[in-house]
Scaffold this motif. Structure first.
Motif, mmCIF file in Angstrom:
data_model
loop_
_atom_site.group_PDB
_atom_site.id
_atom_site.type_symbol
_atom_site.label_atom_id
_atom_site.label_comp_id
_atom_site.label_asym_id
_atom_site.label_seq_id
_atom_site.Cartn_x
_atom_site.Cartn_y
_atom_site.Cartn_z
ATOM 1 N N GLY A 35 9.884 -4.740 -15.269
ATOM 2 C CA GLY A 35 10.920 -3.818 -14.835
ATOM 3 C C GLY A 35 10.773 -3.467 -13.371
ATOM 4 N N TRP A 36 11.885 -3.173 -12.749
ATOM 5 C CA TRP A 36 11.919 -2.639 -11.397
ATOM 6 C C TRP A 36 12.453 -1.209 -11.465
ATOM 7 C CZ3 TRP A 36 9.877 -4.550 -7.030
ATOM 8 C CH2 TRP A 36 9.581 -5.927 -6.960
ATOM 9 N N PHE A 37 11.772 -0.335 -10.777
ATOM 10 C CA PHE A 37 12.139 1.065 -10.723
ATOM 11 C C PHE A 37 12.139 1.513 -9.265
ATOM 12 C CE2 PHE A 37 11.649 2.270 -15.221
ATOM 13 C CZ PHE A 37 10.975 1.162 -15.706
ATOM 14 N N ARG A 38 12.732 2.645 -9.020
ATOM 15 C CA ARG A 38 12.644 3.238 -7.689
ATOM 16 C C ARG A 38 12.556 4.754 -7.823
ATOM 17 N NH1 ARG A 38 18.742 1.843 -5.496
ATOM 18 N NH2 ARG A 38 19.890 3.380 -6.756
ATOM 19 N N GLN A 39 11.981 5.348 -6.806
ATOM 20 C CA GLN A 39 11.867 6.797 -6.800
ATOM 21 C C GLN A 39 12.079 7.300 -5.382
ATOM 22 O OE1 GLN A 39 8.280 8.318 -8.622
ATOM 23 N NE2 GLN A 39 9.247 10.288 -8.993
ATOM 24 N N ALA A 40 13.071 8.134 -5.230
ATOM 25 C CA ALA A 40 13.347 8.777 -3.950
ATOM 26 C C ALA A 40 12.692 10.153 -3.944
ATOM 27 C CB ALA A 40 14.849 8.888 -3.731
ATOM 28 N N PRO A 41 12.399 10.685 -2.771
ATOM 29 C CA PRO A 41 11.751 12.002 -2.706
ATOM 30 C C PRO A 41 12.544 13.064 -3.457
ATOM 31 C CG PRO A 41 11.708 10.952 -0.568
ATOM 32 C CD PRO A 41 12.568 10.089 -1.449
ATOM 33 N N ARG A 45 11.877 8.944 -11.323
ATOM 34 C CA ARG A 45 11.821 7.498 -11.252
ATOM 35 C C ARG A 45 13.022 6.919 -11.995
ATOM 36 N NH1 ARG A 45 6.056 4.669 -11.488
ATOM 37 N NH2 ARG A 45 5.886 6.272 -9.877
ATOM 38 N N GLU A 46 13.735 6.028 -11.331
ATOM 39 C CA GLU A 46 14.981 5.475 -11.853
ATOM 40 C C GLU A 46 14.801 4.009 -12.237
ATOM 41 O OE1 GLU A 46 19.544 4.582 -10.230
ATOM 42 O OE2 GLU A 46 17.972 5.208 -8.843
ATOM 43 N N TYR A 94 10.081 1.486 -4.181
ATOM 44 C CA TYR A 94 10.402 0.585 -5.273
ATOM 45 C C TYR A 94 9.121 0.088 -5.940
ATOM 46 C CZ TYR A 94 15.314 0.375 -4.038
ATOM 47 O OH TYR A 94 16.633 0.697 -3.809
ATOM 48 N N TYR A 95 9.123 0.132 -7.264
ATOM 49 C CA TYR A 95 7.967 -0.274 -8.057
ATOM 50 C C TYR A 95 8.355 -1.366 -9.036
ATOM 51 C CZ TYR A 95 6.057 4.346 -6.793
ATOM 52 O OH TYR A 95 5.602 5.457 -6.137
ATOM 53 N N CYS A 96 7.419 -2.254 -9.318
ATOM 54 C CA CYS A 96 7.564 -3.129 -10.466
ATOM 55 C C CYS A 96 6.504 -2.748 -11.491
ATOM 56 C CB CYS A 96 7.443 -4.595 -10.080
ATOM 57 S SG CYS A 96 5.818 -5.129 -9.514
ATOM 58 N N ALA A 97 6.776 -3.108 -12.732
ATOM 59 C CA ALA A 97 5.873 -2.769 -13.816
ATOM 60 C C ALA A 97 5.928 -3.856 -14.874
ATOM 61 C CB ALA A 97 6.236 -1.414 -14.415
ATOM 62 N N PRO A 110 10.093 4.061 -18.384
ATOM 63 C CA PRO A 110 8.787 3.912 -17.732
ATOM 64 C C PRO A 110 7.614 3.959 -18.707
ATOM 65 C CG PRO A 110 10.187 5.379 -16.463
ATOM 66 C CD PRO A 110 10.909 5.093 -17.745
ATOM 67 N N SER A 111 7.737 4.702 -19.797
ATOM 68 C CA SER A 111 6.642 4.839 -20.748
ATOM 69 C C SER A 111 6.325 3.537 -21.477
ATOM 70 C CB SER A 111 6.965 5.933 -21.768
ATOM 71 O OG SER A 111 8.165 5.633 -22.454
ATOM 72 N N SER A 112 7.218 2.548 -21.390
ATOM 73 C CA SER A 112 6.980 1.269 -22.066
ATOM 74 C C SER A 112 6.001 0.376 -21.315
ATOM 75 C CB SER A 112 8.305 0.511 -22.232
ATOM 76 O OG SER A 112 9.194 1.222 -23.057
ATOM 77 N N TYR A 113 5.677 0.733 -20.075
ATOM 78 C CA TYR A 113 4.894 -0.150 -19.219
ATOM 79 C C TYR A 113 3.441 0.271 -19.136
ATOM 80 C CZ TYR A 113 9.387 -2.015 -17.915
ATOM 81 O OH TYR A 113 10.617 -2.603 -17.949
ATOM 82 N N ASN A 114 2.550 -0.697 -19.091
ATOM 83 C CA ASN A 114 1.129 -0.395 -19.003
ATOM 84 C C ASN A 114 0.486 -0.860 -17.704
ATOM 85 O OD1 ASN A 114 1.402 -3.061 -19.835
ATOM 86 N ND2 ASN A 114 0.617 -2.665 -21.890
#
Length: 126
Positions: A35-41, A45-46, A94-97, A110-114
């Motif tokens: 997954g790809w997520f992003r988080q702005a200040p 996390r989206e 931007y984050y990957c997981a 997000p809780s699905s990722y380890n």
């Protein structure tokens, strides 16, 4: 223990493009959900996009559908996020997981990722 490393972030002009990469080390991505997520200040996390590497199915958030494309390179053990038609509101970290189990539906959470990468900053500004 496996790691994910994002790269490709930077400064882009509105309407421009960037391609983010998520490289895995210590494990192969073949049977994982990514997954790809992003988080702005100041924001949560989206989720942006996710893919099940077992069957190559993909999903996109409404905010990026038609502009972002998730893809993979098995030989490089890397997943990409091609970002087109960038907007100032795409500015975020931007984050990957990676998820070792689950379904395409669960990969939006997000809780699905380890395993998470450290993030790469994307700034869209003229």
């Amino acid at each position: 223990q496996g790691h994910l490393v994002e790269s490709g972030g930077g400064l882009a002009q509105p309407g421009g493009s960037l391609r983010l990469a998520c490289a895995a080390s210590g494990f192969t991505l073949d049977y994982y959900g990514i997954g790809w997520f992003r988080q702005a200040p100041g924001k949560e996390r989206e989720p942006l996009s996710c893919t099940s590497l077992r069957d190559s199915s993909t999903n996109y958030a409404d905010s990026v559908r038609g502009r972002f494309i998730i893809s993979r390179d098995n030989a490089k053990n890397t997943v990409y996020l091609q970002m087109n038609s960038l907007k100032p509101e795409d500015t975020a970290l931007y984050y990957c997981a990676a998820a070792s189990s689950g379904t395409l539906r669960s990969y939006s959470f997000p809780s699905s990722y380890n395993t998470w990468g450290q993030g790469t900053q994307v700034t869209v500004s003229s």
